[in-house]
Scaffold this motif. Structure first.
Motif, short mmCIF file in Angstrom:
data_model
loop_
_atom_site.label_atom_id
_atom_site.label_comp_id
_atom_site.label_asym_id
_atom_site.label_seq_id
_atom_site.Cartn_x
_atom_site.Cartn_y
_atom_site.Cartn_z
N VAL A 1 -66.10 -57.47 92.66
CA VAL A 1 -64.73 -57.00 92.96
C VAL A 1 -64.13 -57.85 94.07
O VAL A 1 -64.77 -58.07 95.11
CB VAL A 1 -64.73 -55.51 93.40
N GLN A 2 -62.93 -58.35 93.83
CA GLN A 2 -62.26 -59.18 94.84
C GLN A 2 -60.86 -58.65 95.10
O GLN A 2 -60.30 -57.94 94.26
CB GLN A 2 -62.15 -60.63 94.34
N GLY A 3 -60.29 -59.01 96.24
CA GLY A 3 -58.89 -58.68 96.53
C GLY A 3 -58.68 -57.24 96.94
O GLY A 3 -57.54 -56.78 96.94
N VAL A 4 -59.73 -56.52 97.25
CA VAL A 4 -59.59 -55.13 97.70
C VAL A 4 -60.27 -55.02 99.06
O VAL A 4 -61.40 -55.49 99.23
CB VAL A 4 -60.26 -54.14 96.72
N ALA B 1 -65.32 -40.89 94.73
CA ALA B 1 -65.21 -41.17 93.30
C ALA B 1 -65.20 -42.67 93.09
O ALA B 1 -64.71 -43.42 93.95
CB ALA B 1 -63.94 -40.54 92.73
N THR B 2 -65.74 -43.11 91.95
CA THR B 2 -65.68 -44.53 91.61
C THR B 2 -64.64 -44.73 90.51
O THR B 2 -64.40 -43.83 89.70
CB THR B 2 -67.04 -45.06 91.12
N VAL B 3 -64.04 -45.91 90.52
CA VAL B 3 -63.03 -46.23 89.51
C VAL B 3 -63.12 -47.73 89.24
O VAL B 3 -63.46 -48.50 90.15
CB VAL B 3 -61.62 -45.80 90.01
N ASN B 4 -62.84 -48.13 88.02
CA ASN B 4 -62.78 -49.56 87.71
C ASN B 4 -61.67 -50.19 88.56
O ASN B 4 -60.59 -49.60 88.70
CB ASN B 4 -62.48 -49.74 86.22
N ALA B 5 -61.92 -51.37 89.13
CA ALA B 5 -60.93 -52.01 90.01
C ALA B 5 -59.59 -52.20 89.28
O ALA B 5 -58.53 -52.18 89.93
CB ALA B 5 -61.45 -53.34 90.52
N ALA B 6 -59.61 -52.33 87.96
CA ALA B 6 -58.36 -52.49 87.20
C ALA B 6 -57.51 -51.22 87.27
O ALA B 6 -56.30 -51.26 87.01
CB ALA B 6 -58.67 -52.82 85.74
N GLY B 7 -58.11 -50.10 87.63
CA GLY B 7 -57.37 -48.83 87.72
C GLY B 7 -56.77 -48.59 89.09
O GLY B 7 -56.17 -47.53 89.32
N ALA C 1 -55.26 -44.47 92.44
CA ALA C 1 -56.17 -44.90 91.38
C ALA C 1 -55.97 -44.04 90.15
O ALA C 1 -55.64 -42.85 90.24
CB ALA C 1 -57.62 -44.78 91.85
N LEU C 2 -56.15 -44.69 89.00
CA LEU C 2 -56.03 -44.01 87.72
C LEU C 2 -57.30 -44.33 86.94
O LEU C 2 -57.57 -45.48 86.62
CB LEU C 2 -54.79 -44.55 87.00
N GLY C 3 -58.10 -43.30 86.69
CA GLY C 3 -59.34 -43.50 85.95
C GLY C 3 -59.45 -42.45 84.87
O GLY C 3 -58.49 -41.75 84.56
N GLY C 4 -60.63 -42.31 84.29
CA GLY C 4 -60.79 -41.33 83.24
C GLY C 4 -61.06 -39.94 83.78
O GLY C 4 -60.49 -38.95 83.33
N GLU D 1 -66.48 -52.04 89.88
CA GLU D 1 -65.95 -50.74 90.32
C GLU D 1 -65.77 -50.69 91.84
O GLU D 1 -66.39 -51.44 92.58
CB GLU D 1 -66.90 -49.61 89.91
N VAL D 2 -64.94 -49.74 92.23
CA VAL D 2 -64.67 -49.50 93.66
C VAL D 2 -64.94 -48.02 93.93
O VAL D 2 -64.62 -47.18 93.10
CB VAL D 2 -63.19 -49.83 93.98
N ARG D 3 -65.56 -47.74 95.07
CA ARG D 3 -65.72 -46.34 95.45
C ARG D 3 -64.67 -45.97 96.50
O ARG D 3 -64.43 -46.74 97.44
CB ARG D 3 -67.11 -46.08 96.04
#
Ligand code: NDP
Length: 323
Positions: free
Chosen positions: A76-79, A98-104, A87-90, A29-31
């Protein structure tokens, strides 16, 4: 930090501003330090407990946002910290962090403002999938866009024009139709025009419309079928009326109509479709051919009013909340 919390389902005024701990990013995840949150009709439906998925309480609403990368979870890499991303999360975005999965994470041109970046993911990816992935729209074809001055509507009008389609736009007021015209709509009609079905069919060469992006539902769904051309494709994207619609399959047979459902959340896991949409949209945004339409902007403490204005059809473009 401050965050909006929902402890029971209901109308927007169940949302409360509270003090909560800053979230820690878990593995993968990324914050982000949240700069702007895009508010979708779906957010209001989730608070009401009327969305496609069950709302788990208590929670912080907000699925779409832009912010500055602040901390990285394990692996997490590349960020890069300090970078602005969309970002798009739930959920969880109506907060200072806010935290979000790096894939989002969705890369956006650095030329976009935070509000424009927050207005981008949901509306533009949905518009692309409606017009192309599922709608198979071709340059020169007519497309009907409902609620054309809204967040998804403005995205759909711009994207359709950029892809070479011809646009018939419906909306509830003259001011909203003017927004659709400014974005390139070829034909605009009040959605309550008593002769709307006939006028839409005539505008599309007298044969009806080959592609319809249906977002209102209820009794308007039948109208969309009536407006469709022989072999027309009706893409069901929303149900803003919050009313049930009937469907008589025999009618689809008679005119060889196709009705296709579209839900962005499940399409996001289709890697090929997402990659194609991201590539086309990335180019169009970078070149300025499509510009995310930022609507009214509210403070975090005014979130309930923002949600209510969206439900009351008072807003155009993407409603933004800035924490
Ligand atoms: P909008 O900014 O478009 O706001 C909603 C608009 O819907 C209103 O401004 C109004 O425009 C129109 N509307 C028509 N009938 C009603 C009604 N009875 N009550 C309230 N509004 C009505 O919101 P969004 O862009 O967030 O969403 C538009 C639609 O697309 C929604 O139905 C939403 O759920 C759907 N959507 C679905 C997605 C998916 O993955 N399936 C993704 C994104 C959006 P007007 O006054 O001109 O009629």
């Amino acid at each position: 930090m401050k965050a909006i919390r929902v402890e029971r389902l209901g109308p927007p005024d169940v949302m409360q501003l509270q003090d909560v701990p800053v979230p820690q990013p878990g593995p993968g995840e990324v914050r982000l330090r949240v700069e702007a949150v895009g508010i979708n009709f779906a957010d209001a439906l989730a608070v009401a407990g009327e969305y496609l998925t069950r709302t788990r309480l208590p929670y912080t609403p907000g699925m779409e946002f832009a912010g500055i990368v602040d901390a990285l979870g394990e692996g997490v890499q590349g960020v890069q910290p300090g970078q602005r991303v969309a970002a798009l999360g739930g959920s969880g975005a109506l907060a200072h962090y806010a935290t979000v999965n790096a894939a989002g994470l969705i890369p956006v041109p650095q030329t976009l403002s935070a509000a424009q970046a927050a207005a981008f993911p949901v509306s533009y990816f949905t518009a692309y999938h409606g017009l192309k992935t599922l709608g198979r729209g071709q340059a020169g074809e007519w497309v009907l866009v409902q609620a054309a001055a809204g967040a998804l509507g403005t995205a759909s009008v711009q994207l359709a024009k950029a892809l070479g389609l011809q646009v018939i736009a419906l909306a509830s007021t003259e001011e909203k139709l003017e927004i659709a015209r400014r974005l390139g709509a070829d034909v605009t009609l009040l959605q309550d025009d008593p002769e709307r079905v006939q006028k839409v069919r005539e505008a599309a060469g007298g044969k009806g419309v080959p592609l319809i992006l249906e977002v209102v539902g209820g009794k308007r769904f039948q109208e969309s079928l009536d407006m469709a051309a022989h072999r027309g494709r009706v893409i069901v994207i929303g149900n803003a009326s919050r009313e049930q619609a009937g469907l008589r399959p025999v009618e689809l047979m008679k005119r060889n109509l196709t009705v296709t459902g579209l839900w962005l959340t499940s399409l996001m896991s289709d890697r090929d479709a997402t990659a194609e949409a991201a590539q086309v949209l990335g180019q169009l945004v970078a070149s300025g051919q499509v510009v995310p339409q930022v609507g009214p902007t509210y403070a975090l403490a005014d979130s309930a009013r923002a949600f209510q204005d969206l439900l009351d059809r008072k807003t155009t473009g993407k409603v933004i909340i800035e924490p």
